[in-house]
Design an enzyme around this catalytic site. Structure first.
Site, PDB file in Angstrom:
ATOM      1  N   VAL A   1      61.179   4.019  69.566  1.00 16.32           N
ATOM      2  CA  VAL A   1      60.540   4.942  68.628  1.00 16.32           C
ATOM      3  C   VAL A   1      59.427   4.233  67.883  1.00 16.32           C
ATOM      4  O   VAL A   1      59.571   3.057  67.493  1.00 16.32           O
ATOM      5  CB  VAL A   1      61.579   5.480  67.611  1.00 16.32           C
ATOM      6  CG1 VAL A   1      60.907   6.323  66.534  1.00 16.32           C
ATOM      7  CG2 VAL A   1      62.653   6.282  68.323  1.00 16.32           C
ATOM      8  N   CYS A   2      58.319   4.943  67.665  1.00 13.85           N
ATOM      9  CA  CYS A   2      57.246   4.443  66.804  1.00 13.85           C
ATOM     10  C   CYS A   2      56.709   5.601  65.975  1.00 13.85           C
ATOM     11  O   CYS A   2      57.302   6.685  65.963  1.00 13.85           O
ATOM     12  CB  CYS A   2      56.137   3.786  67.617  1.00 13.85           C
ATOM     13  SG  CYS A   2      55.212   4.912  68.681  1.00 13.85           S
ATOM     14  N   ALA A   3      55.606   5.405  65.298  1.00 14.83           N
ATOM     15  CA  ALA A   3      55.078   6.440  64.409  1.00 14.83           C
ATOM     16  C   ALA A   3      54.521   7.629  65.181  1.00 14.83           C
ATOM     17  O   ALA A   3      54.780   8.792  64.836  1.00 14.83           O
ATOM     18  CB  ALA A   3      54.006   5.860  63.500  1.00 14.83           C
TER      19      ALA A   3
END
Length: 375
Positions: A72-74
């Site tokens: 997961v990232c932004a």
């Protein structure tokens, strides 16, 4: 090995079903500490993307072999790249399409119960803790506390073959941007807002006052307004079909509303207590409480809904069981969490005084829900 793209609905399904997922969050440490995908069944590891630019070989031994792995990232770019690097090292991994921005915007519709000639649905925004509602009866619908993802509601109404006739906001929101006015403009529905919260709005609306009763579906069910100030000066609850209490941001399952998002904590704490300890006490205890937010995943039931009987909350919610008024006042005014990100700009947007573009709206809302006071 394989890289799979999961959308927000895929993640929501695993959260609700309490699947065992390992989340590798590659955002910066402060972003991860502030807000993440919440699930009691998930395990987490935070390694900022920049720490992985030279390779993931040292990370691989720390990742489980017996769990699904989600990166997961932004937004999406960093997580996709890390997922591909892990796949090159022989792991099956997934990444979240759209990143935490997409997670913040996902709405999961859950049926709460039947109504005469229709049904009541709760739209659960797992990534933000927001809860919206659609009451349906005999081909007509009313929406309460809609988020800015308006297409979700209009598409759902089309799927159910119903016409949206009324849109309500229980109060002027400060934690998220309302989609109520936009839905009303798109569909020709009436938009209702408490006038005590709407003194600075720059658009026309129907005045939602104590005792207002709105019929849906040829008067089959009634949506009855109950003035319930405390979170805001105009906060209004709804009793639907004499079975469901939509409590807005006044009462949650595990906490109570905060009175300070318009800077009025000391002034409104008395209103909050009056609503919780007098107005709500006069209601039937078998009403099903349906709040506009949840704070922790423990409040989400196995079917994905957030609900509880009012009588149960009178017994178990600590905020409803503080006999001493001064102790209540101290709890509410001295235990306030940080205010939501951009809450002043969000209020101005909901007044119609600011008109940010979609990307700016996303940025304004990023972060956890912070509408409650918890002992």
């Amino acid at each position: 090995m394989a890289v799979t793209a999961w959308n927000a609905a895929d993640v929501a399904k695993r959260v609700i079903e309490k699947k065992d997922v390992f989340v590798l969050d590659v955002r910066n440490e402060d972003a991860f500490a502030d807000w993440k995908i919440e699930s009691d069944s998930f395990t987490y590891k935070n390694v900022p993307y920049f720490d992985l630019l030279d390779g993931v070989e040292e990370l691989v031994p720390e990742l489980p072999k017996d769990k699904e792995i989600l990166v997961v990232c932004a937004k999406v770019g960093s997580s996709q790249m890390v997922a591909e690097m892990l796949a090159d090292e022989g792991l099956d991994v997934a990444y979240l399409e759209g990143g935490m921005k997409a997670w913040s915007e996902h709405l999961e519709p859950v049926k709460i119960g039947d109504l005469p000639g229709g049904e009541l649905y709760q739209f659960v925004r797992l990534g933000k803790g927001c809860l919206s509602y659609m009451a349906i009866s005999n081909g007509e619908a009313a929406i309460i506390d809609a988020t800015r993802m308006t297409e979700t509601f209009t598409s759902f109404a089309e799927e159910k073959n119903v016409t949206i006739k009324h849109v309500f906001d229980t109060h002027l929101h400060a934690d998220h941007i309302s989609g109520g006015r936009e839905i009303a403009e798109k569909t020709g529905a009436s938009y209702w807002l408490p006038p005590a919260d709407a003194e600075e709005v720059v658009f026309d609306y129907e005045k939602l006052t104590d005792g207002t009763s709105v019929a849906i579906g040829e008067t089959t069910i009634g949506i009855n307004a109950l003035y319930s100030p405390g979170h805001t000066i105009g906060s209004t609850s709804f009793v639907i079909d004499n079975r469901f209490l939509l409590s807005g941001d006044i009462l949650f399952i595990d906490s109570i509303g905060r009175p300070d998002l318009a800077g009025k904590a000391e002034d409104w704490v008395g209103d909050l207590r009056e609503t919780l300890y007098t107005r709500y006490r006069s209601l039937a205890e078998d009403l099903i409480v349906l709040p506009a937010h949840f704070m922790i995943m423990d409040e989400v039931q196995d079917d994905g809904s957030v609900q509880e009987k009012l009588g149960v909350l009178f017994k178990e919610n600590h905020g409803l069981n503080i006999e001493n008024e001064e102790a209540f006042r101290s709890l509410v005014t001295e235990n306030l969490p940080p205010q939501p990100n951009s809450h002043q700009e969000i209020r101005q947007t909901n007044m119609g005084r600011l008109n940010p573009d979609d990307e700016k709206k996303r940025e304004m809302e990023i972060g956890p829900n912070r509408c409650a006071v918890k002992a």
